[in-house]
Motif scaffolding. Structure first.
Motif, PDB file in Angstrom:
ATOM      1  N   THR A 102      33.355 -36.290  10.434  1.00  0.00           N
ATOM      2  CA  THR A 102      32.403 -35.786  11.601  1.00  0.00           C
ATOM      3  C   THR A 102      31.275 -36.530  11.333  1.00  0.00           C
ATOM      4  OG1 THR A 102      31.611 -33.967  12.451  1.00  0.00           O
ATOM      5  CG2 THR A 102      31.792 -34.090  10.151  1.00  0.00           C
ATOM      6  N   GLU A 103      30.153 -36.368  12.285  1.00  0.00           N
ATOM      7  CA  GLU A 103      28.920 -37.031  12.405  1.00  0.00           C
ATOM      8  C   GLU A 103      28.472 -37.189  10.793  1.00  0.00           C
ATOM      9  OE1 GLU A 103      25.788 -35.424  14.894  1.00  0.00           O
ATOM     10  OE2 GLU A 103      24.567 -35.795  13.518  1.00  0.00           O
ATOM     11  N   ASN A 104      28.121 -38.587  10.627  1.00  0.00           N
ATOM     12  CA  ASN A 104      27.470 -38.906   9.433  1.00  0.00           C
ATOM     13  C   ASN A 104      28.581 -39.225   8.165  1.00  0.00           C
ATOM     14  OD1 ASN A 104      25.209 -39.645   7.851  1.00  0.00           O
ATOM     15  ND2 ASN A 104      24.838 -37.621   7.027  1.00  0.00           N
ATOM     16  N   PRO A 135      32.812 -36.425  23.702  1.00  0.00           N
ATOM     17  CA  PRO A 135      33.014 -37.850  23.144  1.00  0.00           C
ATOM     18  C   PRO A 135      32.711 -37.929  21.939  1.00  0.00           C
ATOM     19  CG  PRO A 135      31.736 -37.465  25.202  1.00  0.00           C
ATOM     20  CD  PRO A 135      31.962 -36.043  24.701  1.00  0.00           C
ATOM     21  N   MET A 136      33.236 -38.880  21.345  1.00  0.00           N
ATOM     22  CA  MET A 136      33.027 -39.404  20.017  1.00  0.00           C
ATOM     23  C   MET A 136      32.515 -40.619  19.879  1.00  0.00           C
ATOM     24  SD  MET A 136      34.593 -41.059  17.146  1.00  0.00           S
ATOM     25  CE  MET A 136      36.143 -41.407  17.439  1.00  0.00           C
ATOM     26  N   TYR A 137      31.474 -40.838  19.097  1.00  0.00           N
ATOM     27  CA  TYR A 137      30.860 -42.059  19.050  1.00  0.00           C
ATOM     28  C   TYR A 137      30.805 -42.618  17.565  1.00  0.00           C
ATOM     29  CZ  TYR A 137      28.767 -41.115  23.704  1.00  0.00           C
ATOM     30  OH  TYR A 137      28.663 -40.940  25.040  1.00  0.00           O
ATOM     31  N   ARG A 153      20.415 -39.243  18.384  1.00  0.00           N
ATOM     32  CA  ARG A 153      20.599 -38.772  16.769  1.00  0.00           C
ATOM     33  C   ARG A 153      21.163 -39.773  15.877  1.00  0.00           C
ATOM     34  NH1 ARG A 153      20.631 -33.264  15.149  1.00  0.00           N
ATOM     35  NH2 ARG A 153      22.326 -34.068  13.750  1.00  0.00           N
ATOM     36  N   PHE A 154      21.117 -40.946  16.336  1.00  0.00           N
ATOM     37  CA  PHE A 154      21.420 -42.050  15.480  1.00  0.00           C
ATOM     38  C   PHE A 154      20.634 -43.299  15.878  1.00  0.00           C
ATOM     39  CE2 PHE A 154      24.288 -44.855  17.726  1.00  0.00           C
ATOM     40  CZ  PHE A 154      24.624 -44.241  18.813  1.00  0.00           C
ATOM     41  N   PRO A 199      19.337 -65.159   1.506  1.00  0.00           N
ATOM     42  CA  PRO A 199      18.889 -64.127   2.131  1.00  0.00           C
ATOM     43  C   PRO A 199      19.942 -63.100   2.378  1.00  0.00           C
ATOM     44  CG  PRO A 199      18.281 -65.936   3.833  1.00  0.00           C
ATOM     45  CD  PRO A 199      19.247 -66.597   2.415  1.00  0.00           C
ATOM     46  N   MET A 200      19.725 -61.976   2.294  1.00  0.00           N
ATOM     47  CA  MET A 200      20.659 -60.575   2.242  1.00  0.00           C
ATOM     48  C   MET A 200      20.473 -60.166   3.566  1.00  0.00           C
ATOM     49  SD  MET A 200      21.247 -57.077   1.866  1.00  0.00           S
ATOM     50  CE  MET A 200      19.941 -56.272   1.127  1.00  0.00           C
ATOM     51  N   TYR A 201      21.883 -59.721   4.413  1.00  0.00           N
ATOM     52  CA  TYR A 201      21.742 -59.104   5.778  1.00  0.00           C
ATOM     53  C   TYR A 201      22.469 -57.661   5.622  1.00  0.00           C
ATOM     54  CZ  TYR A 201      19.921 -63.383   7.795  1.00  0.00           C
ATOM     55  OH  TYR A 201      19.360 -64.506   8.030  1.00  0.00           O
ATOM     56  N   LEU A 202      22.302 -56.715   5.987  1.00  0.00           N
ATOM     57  CA  LEU A 202      22.746 -55.345   5.708  1.00  0.00           C
ATOM     58  C   LEU A 202      22.503 -54.706   7.360  1.00  0.00           C
ATOM     59  CD1 LEU A 202      21.977 -53.340   3.071  1.00  0.00           C
ATOM     60  CD2 LEU A 202      21.155 -52.451   5.133  1.00  0.00           C
ATOM     61  N   ILE A 203      23.772 -53.949   7.305  1.00  0.00           N
ATOM     62  CA  ILE A 203      23.712 -53.002   8.792  1.00  0.00           C
ATOM     63  C   ILE A 203      23.329 -51.671   8.432  1.00  0.00           C
ATOM     64  CG2 ILE A 203      24.908 -52.227  10.823  1.00  0.00           C
ATOM     65  CD1 ILE A 203      24.360 -55.203  10.975  1.00  0.00           C
ATOM     66  N   GLU A 204      22.244 -51.091   8.748  1.00  0.00           N
ATOM     67  CA  GLU A 204      21.989 -49.393   8.381  1.00  0.00           C
ATOM     68  C   GLU A 204      22.384 -48.579   9.710  1.00  0.00           C
ATOM     69  OE1 GLU A 204      18.102 -48.394   6.310  1.00  0.00           O
ATOM     70  OE2 GLU A 204      17.674 -48.067   8.240  1.00  0.00           O
ATOM     71  N   VAL A 205      23.201 -47.615   9.410  1.00  0.00           N
ATOM     72  CA  VAL A 205      23.375 -46.672  10.314  1.00  0.00           C
ATOM     73  C   VAL A 205      22.724 -45.349   9.948  1.00  0.00           C
ATOM     74  CG1 VAL A 205      25.165 -45.375  11.713  1.00  0.00           C
ATOM     75  CG2 VAL A 205      25.652 -47.756  10.891  1.00  0.00           C
ATOM     76  N   GLN A 206      21.472 -44.874  10.788  1.00  0.00           N
ATOM     77  CA  GLN A 206      20.804 -43.709  10.370  1.00  0.00           C
ATOM     78  C   GLN A 206      21.448 -42.847  11.467  1.00  0.00           C
ATOM     79  OE1 GLN A 206      16.908 -44.562  11.495  1.00  0.00           O
ATOM     80  NE2 GLN A 206      16.562 -46.062   9.739  1.00  0.00           N
ATOM     81  N   THR A 207      21.495 -41.279  10.649  1.00  0.00           N
ATOM     82  CA  THR A 207      21.852 -40.208  11.591  1.00  0.00           C
ATOM     83  C   THR A 207      21.089 -39.195  11.152  1.00  0.00           C
ATOM     84  OG1 THR A 207      23.751 -39.442  10.101  1.00  0.00           O
ATOM     85  CG2 THR A 207      24.452 -40.671  11.873  1.00  0.00           C
ATOM     86  N   GLY A 208      20.450 -38.286  12.078  1.00  0.00           N
ATOM     87  CA  GLY A 208      19.413 -37.317  11.826  1.00  0.00           C
ATOM     88  C   GLY A 208      18.868 -36.833  13.116  1.00  0.00           C
ATOM     89  N   SER A 209      17.971 -35.938  12.981  1.00  0.00           N
ATOM     90  CA  SER A 209      17.529 -35.140  13.959  1.00  0.00           C
ATOM     91  C   SER A 209      15.891 -35.986  14.470  1.00  0.00           C
ATOM     92  CB  SER A 209      17.220 -33.788  13.741  1.00  0.00           C
ATOM     93  OG  SER A 209      16.525 -33.791  12.389  1.00  0.00           O
ATOM     94  N   TYR A 210      15.507 -36.641  13.595  1.00  0.00           N
ATOM     95  CA  TYR A 210      14.420 -37.398  13.708  1.00  0.00           C
ATOM     96  C   TYR A 210      14.366 -38.781  13.063  1.00  0.00           C
ATOM     97  CZ  TYR A 210       9.451 -38.880  13.914  1.00  0.00           C
ATOM     98  OH  TYR A 210       8.522 -39.612  13.962  1.00  0.00           O
ATOM     99  N   LEU A 211      14.115 -39.768  13.900  1.00  0.00           N
ATOM    100  CA  LEU A 211      14.412 -41.208  13.303  1.00  0.00           C
ATOM    101  C   LEU A 211      13.094 -42.096  13.192  1.00  0.00           C
ATOM    102  CD1 LEU A 211      17.812 -41.802  15.488  1.00  0.00           C
ATOM    103  CD2 LEU A 211      17.637 -41.172  13.010  1.00  0.00           C
TER     104      LEU A 211
END
Lengths: 473, 473
Positions: A424-426, A446-448, B379-380, B446-458
């Motif tokens: 689920t989310e996160n 929908p699922m993202y 939310r992300f 150089p270091m490359y990174l993908i960040e996926v944030q989830t939450g109610s405030y970003l």
């Protein structure tokens, strides 16, 4: 009861970059929150209308049913034309289906899916006039009352001037797109209407007209229907049979030759959105002749259309005159507005240069949902993926890449090797190179998901499919 | 030995959207693979030149040292002006530093960082002429031989026509930007040069000139230097002292009043890239007057500049005349080329509308590297992050979001709570909401990174910093 037949297999290029082969204008949200296809479905739903029959092709079959479902039309019947055969065979096949299921007296209303008709009550009142005529056995076409000497449309010549009653008038002839002088004469005469490509008739009458005017189409279309098959919730016409039908337009095959043809004048505003020029007009230009859509700042511009399709992409016009600007994340068009018709040549040029923007849409639509590339580099790619409720991707593996999946909305059912679990989310999961895996959306929303791929080769063709519910190889 | 002093604290807006407050034109890669700042450093390096002294501000301090390092100049000394005080105090402070370290006879060459001079040998030959003059005690300015009656530049009036020897000529006066008639007269006279803003003198001579012409600047600039402090590998002038100096340009404070001023004619091509018009010219328009940069298709255009800054964003111009189009992922400018000077007003309009594109750059530069948002929703958010070798983000936590990190290139040292571990390409880590965490690049690449944030405030302001090597709160 009227049975709507919606034609939505076309893929025009004159509204590039918003309309592309992979995602043509009838499905794009050009005006407002609904696509033209959805507005067409909605206009032809409700009291007096049966479930719509949607004639489309292989590529658009899922888009057609998903966009219908998205506006609550769960009973749309999608018919897949396995190859392009123009409107003649498509309309005949629809008539044969409806005659079989509803009888020879059943009324069918044929409409393109990419026209704008904002005044629905006026349109429906014309349809009622059409019903009266069709019930006398006429083939009815709807013609738009011209408000300018337009050279871009074909015309319908009436046998009499409309008397304001709105009643159908017998047709004298079909006229090709006129030159400017002829168009002015048509407008002055008052007995010409624009050919809107909308038709109403009883199934038995139109089949009889095909038998009289284009009998060669009957056998192939009957066979395409008889040998066709249900596939998921679509009906797929038989390729060999349908492919053997002559590619011919309905006007040319039937309407221009048939006996009892009449036209109902449509007095409401209508547009086929045939070019950016038309969209500029449709959006309602201000006193300076400027219309905009999206995040746009206009400084001292005149007679121009500025459109940004991305929420986070700000388009600024400074001192523009007679211009069209359309900005998307992967393509930007800046053109003289008076040359809007040449946008189709832009697409040819891009195709010749093998630019993916010619035909691909940045959001790739698939039976299970869509994906878009957020970032691509030599050894990694980030995708945003949406899976419809009930959507299931194929069981697959890759030879050259590993994948990290992070669910950001909704619930995913993820299979990796022998294990299946819910995320689920996160929550995230790692798919090692070579692992057999699958993603599905078992939920009601929908699922993202964000997918981060790393590897030495990231092409879409690095895929081994073990099983696919949509029958893809 | 000549000591280059590079002025790079400016942030012009006339090349918006490519140049923004957060990432101005001297650092942007406007032409070719190097920034104008890097080309300037390179032009003033090598035999006969000492390590450059770079005068910049708080915001650009890391960009200035990183871009110098990126072209192999590890010995650039970056001096941070803690507030804007124009070129007078900046040049005086640089002179005081060089006098202290190298003596009163040390030659300093002051140059803006955002000009284009392609013919380096011709430029260096003019510099040698300047050295001869400076060694007699003159304050030397370099003037560009005009090839058109330009009204956009200030002029230097010479006491004699250049004789072709290239030697310095005594200056009669400084002239403001002229009107068209005056500019034509200047061009015809042959005794006027464009003021290029490049200077050469001995430290003792220019300090003496400040003492004579602008004595009020001496005490504040001396104090700013004395109370200034080393900070990492930068030198930071004292805020209170520097802030008490009058904001005044070097021309106005000194050059227009000083006694022994002469000019060396620069005969090579030169541009200050003051507007898109200038960039259009610099890119070398074709026979139709069209120049382009990036993924661009031109159909029947004339006298226009088309520029796409994104590899995957295809810009198409159809039928354009006298236009400038600049496409970036977050902003697109379409302007009449003859109104290129008004682009600065576009930026004011966007600022007034609180559009982030007015000043922010889509790639946010930080002391440790940069980040960009690939995708943001309610939310992300997905970010791409680059950390320089040796770069260390602050030790931090968030109240409203969790983060997934996937390393896609290089090696990351990641701390989460009490644990620190190394992650390499294709490895990931999860940072729960509230967890104290840090990211660093201990490697040589150089270091490359993908960040996926989830939450109610970003928002970027949801950050609690526990420790920061760059002294940020």
């Amino acid at each position: 009861m009227i049975h709507p037949v919606i034609l939505c297999g076309g893929s025009g290029t004159r509204l590039w970059p918003s309309s592309r082969k992979a995602y043509p204008k009838q499905f794009a949200k050009l005006l407002g929150k609904e696509s033209l296809y959805q507005s067409t479905l909605r206009r032809l739903s409700g009291e007096g209308f049966g479930p719509p029959l949607v004639m489309t092709n292989e590529t658009f079959r899922f888009m057609a049913s998903q966009q219908a479902a998205a506006i609550g039309l769960m009973d749309a019947q999608v018919v897949v034309e396995p190859c392009l055969r123009d409107t003649g065979p498509a309309i005949l096949t629809a008539a044969l289906m409806l005659e079989r299921d509803e009888g020879a007296d059943a009324l069918m209303l044929v409409a393109p899916s990419d026209h704008v008709i904002a005044d629905v009550p006026a349109f429906l009142s014309a349809v009622r006039q059409g019903v009266d005529a069709a019930q006398t056995g006429a083939l009815v076409t709807f013609g738009v009352t011209p408000d300018r000497p337009e050279t871009g449309y074909g015309y319908l010549e009436l046998t009499a001037k409309p008397n304001g009653s709105g009643a159908a008038i017998a047709l004298a002839s079909f006229r090709e797109k006129p030159d400017a002088e002829t168009a002015a004469a048509f407008l002055a005469a008052g007995t010409y209407l624009w050919n809107g490509g909308i038709f109403l008739f009883r199934t038995g009458d139109v089949i009889a007209a095909f038998e009289a005017c284009a009998p060669q189409l009957l056998a192939p279309c009957r066979a395409a229907l008889e040998k066709g098959a249900e596939d998921l919730n679509l009906f797929r016409l038989d390729l060999d049979a349908y492919g053997s039908a002559e590619a011919i337009s309905f006007d040319y095959a039937v309407m221009e030759k048939a006996d009892k043809v009449s036209a109902v004048p449509l007095t409401c505003k209508w547009s086929d959105l045939g070019s950016w020029d038309a969209l500029w007009k449709e959006e309602g230009p201000d006193a300076n002749g400027v219309s905009t859509n999206g995040a746009v700042t206009v400084i001292d511009c005149a007679d121009s259309y500025l459109r940004s399709e991305e929420e986070n992409m700000h388009l600024v016009g400074l001192g523009l005159k007679d211009m069209v600007v359309v900005a998307m994340r992967d393509a930007v068009l800046v053109a003289e507005k008076s040359r809007a018709q040449e946008v189709k040549d832009v697409v040819k040029t891009l195709r010749a240069a093998a630019a993916p923007q010619a035909d691909d849409y940045p959001r790739f639509h698939r039976p299970w949902g869509w994906y878009e590339t957020l970032c691509i580099d030599e050894r990694f790619q980030v995708k945003r993926i949406m899976v419809h409720p009930g959507g299931v991707l194929s069981l697959q593996s890759h030879h050259h890449r590993s994948e990290h999946w992070v669910v950001v909305s909704g619930t995913a059912e993820v299979t990796v090797g022998e294990q299946t679990k819910l995320l689920t989310e996160n929550e995230s999961v790692y798919i090692p190179l070579g692992a057999v895996h699958r993603m599905a959306n078992p939920g009601k929303l929908p699922m993202y998901l964000i997918e981060v791929q790393t590897g030495s080769y990231l092409g879409e063709d690095d895929i081994v499919r073990y099983e696919d519910v949509y029958g893809r190889g």
